[in-house]
Design an enzyme around this catalytic site. Structure first.
Site, PDB file in Angstrom:
ATOM      1  CD  GLU A 162      -3.478  -2.693   7.332  1.00  0.00           C
ATOM      2  OE1 GLU A 162      -2.371  -2.865   6.847  1.00  0.00           O
ATOM      3  OE2 GLU A 162      -4.156  -1.675   7.123  1.00  0.00           O
ATOM      4  CD  GLU A 204      -2.961   5.350   6.853  1.00  0.00           C
ATOM      5  OE1 GLU A 204      -3.024   5.437   5.613  1.00  0.00           O
ATOM      6  OE2 GLU A 204      -1.997   4.822   7.447  1.00  0.00           O
ATOM      7  CB  SER A 228       5.364  -2.011  11.884  1.00  0.00           C
ATOM      8  OG  SER A 228       5.009  -0.668  12.104  1.00  0.00           O
ATOM      9  CG  ASN A 245      -1.714   1.211   1.446  1.00  0.00           C
ATOM     10  OD1 ASN A 245      -1.814   2.039   0.549  1.00  0.00           O
ATOM     11  ND2 ASN A 245      -2.305   1.352   2.625  1.00  0.00           N
ATOM     12  CE  LYS A 300      -0.139   3.176   4.794  1.00  0.00           C
ATOM     13  NZ  LYS A 300      -0.055   3.279   6.245  1.00  0.00           N
ATOM     14  N   GLY A 345       2.558   2.063  10.774  1.00  0.00           N
ATOM     15  CA  GLY A 345       3.500   3.164  10.618  1.00  0.00           C
ATOM     16  C   GLY A 345       4.219   3.549  11.903  1.00  0.00           C
ATOM     17  CG  HIS A 404      -5.819   1.734   5.410  1.00  0.00           C
ATOM     18  ND1 HIS A 404      -5.392   2.669   6.314  1.00  0.00           N
ATOM     19  CD2 HIS A 404      -4.774   0.894   5.211  1.00  0.00           C
ATOM     20  CE1 HIS A 404      -4.133   2.402   6.645  1.00  0.00           C
ATOM     21  NE2 HIS A 404      -3.737   1.328   5.991  1.00  0.00           N
TER      22      HIS A 404
HETATM   23  P1  PGA Z   1       2.871   0.093   7.649  1.00  0.00           P
HETATM   24  O1  PGA Z   1       1.405   0.321   7.044  1.00  0.00           O
HETATM   25  O2  PGA Z   1       3.404  -1.179   7.059  1.00  0.00           O
HETATM   26  O3  PGA Z   1       3.660   1.299   7.242  1.00  0.00           O
HETATM   27  O4  PGA Z   1       2.707  -0.021   9.124  1.00  0.00           O
HETATM   28  C1  PGA Z   1       0.536  -0.745   6.802  1.00  0.00           C
HETATM   29  C2  PGA Z   1      -0.758  -0.231   6.231  1.00  0.00           C
HETATM   30  O5  PGA Z   1      -1.208   0.846   6.626  1.00  0.00           O
HETATM   31  O6  PGA Z   1      -1.382  -0.883   5.371  1.00  0.00           O
END
Ligand code: PGA
Length: 248
Positions: free
Chosen positions: A165, A95, A211, A9, A11, A171, A93
């Site tokens: 997740e 976010e 992560s 992803n 983003k 992140g 997601h």
């Molecule tokens: P990350 O993000 O691997 O940077 O933690 C995962 C995601 O948001 O899909």
């Protein structure tokens, strides 16, 4: 055996030249893995990547409209995604749940419109740090899944990929331990068994995200119920992403 998937992803990262360079490198690299490789770049790049990509990469959108088509300025429809060859679309997601206030009801609509247009939803769920600490995380995940997916029929749910997740791991550099990931993945699969059947539940891929990186991917993916990963930061670096893919 259910499908293994490693999805990157991107983003809202990478301007055109960097995005093209990363895509070209991935596309031209000979990938050795039992997992299907998916990238979810910003929607702006999907059409061009779709026309250039080889067999070893599938494309995902990061979002789509909950409406079919029409006067919805700024939106991209599931049928448009399908028409250019996009196979998957992220839904829910954290976010988007947080910054765009996407509700379970809206996500249910998006799942429906995607399935209707033959695009596979990658449905994301996961708890906040508060819920993890208070111990209420099972209920949170159960509600997210029940509210947005459990209206689907047996044959429809088999078309969905689920991504667990934990928000506290996205992140942040904090990864769920291998045991924590397996515990939730097994819990999700048990919900699917209860609502549908063992056979159906065994066919649904459940990815881990948060992560996930080259150094922990193997340990996470070794688990019985972890069928791959949804990778954020580490998908922006060719070598890290390839190492994660090749953990399978
Ligand atoms: P990350 O993000 O691997 O940077 O933690 C995962 C995601 O948001 O899909």
């Amino acid at each position: 055996m259910r499908k293994r998937i490693v999805a990157g992803n991107w983003k809202m990262n990478l301007n055109n030249s960097d995005a093209q360079a990363l895509f070209e490198s991935l596309n031209s690299n000979k990938i050795v893995s039992s997992a299907e490789v998916v990238i979810a770049p910003p929607s702006l790049y999907l059409s061009e990547f779709a026309s250039k990509k080889g067999q070893q990469i599938c494309l995902a959108a990061q979002n789509c409209s909950d409406n079919d088509n029409g006067a919805y300025t700024g939106e991209v429809s599931a049928s448009m995604l399908y028409s250019i060859g996009v196979k998957y679309c992220l839904v829910g997601h954290s976010e988007r749940r947080q910054y765009q206030n996407e509700s379970d009801v809206l996500l249910k609509q998006k799942v429906n419109v995607l399935l209707k247009n033959k695009v596979v939803p990658i449905f994301c769920c996961g708890e906040s740090l508060d819920k993890r600490k208070s111990g209420d995380f099972f209920q949170v995940i159960q509600a997210q899944i029940e509210n947005s997916l459990f209206h689907l029929t047996d044959s429809e749910i088999k078309e969905v990929v689920i991504a667990y997740e934990p928000i506290w791991a996205i992140g942040t550099g904090l990864t769920a331990s291998s045991d924590q990931a397996q515990e939730i993945h097994a819990f999700i699969r048990a919900l699917l068994v209860e609502k549908y059947s063992l056979q159906t539940a065994e066919e649904i891929s459940i990815l881990y995200g948060g992560s996930c990186k080259a150094s922990n991917a193997k340990e996470l993916f070794m688990n019985r119920d972890v069928d791959g990963g949804l990778i954020g930061g580490a998908a922006l670096d060719l070598d890290s992403f390839l190492a994660i893919i090749e953990s399978f």
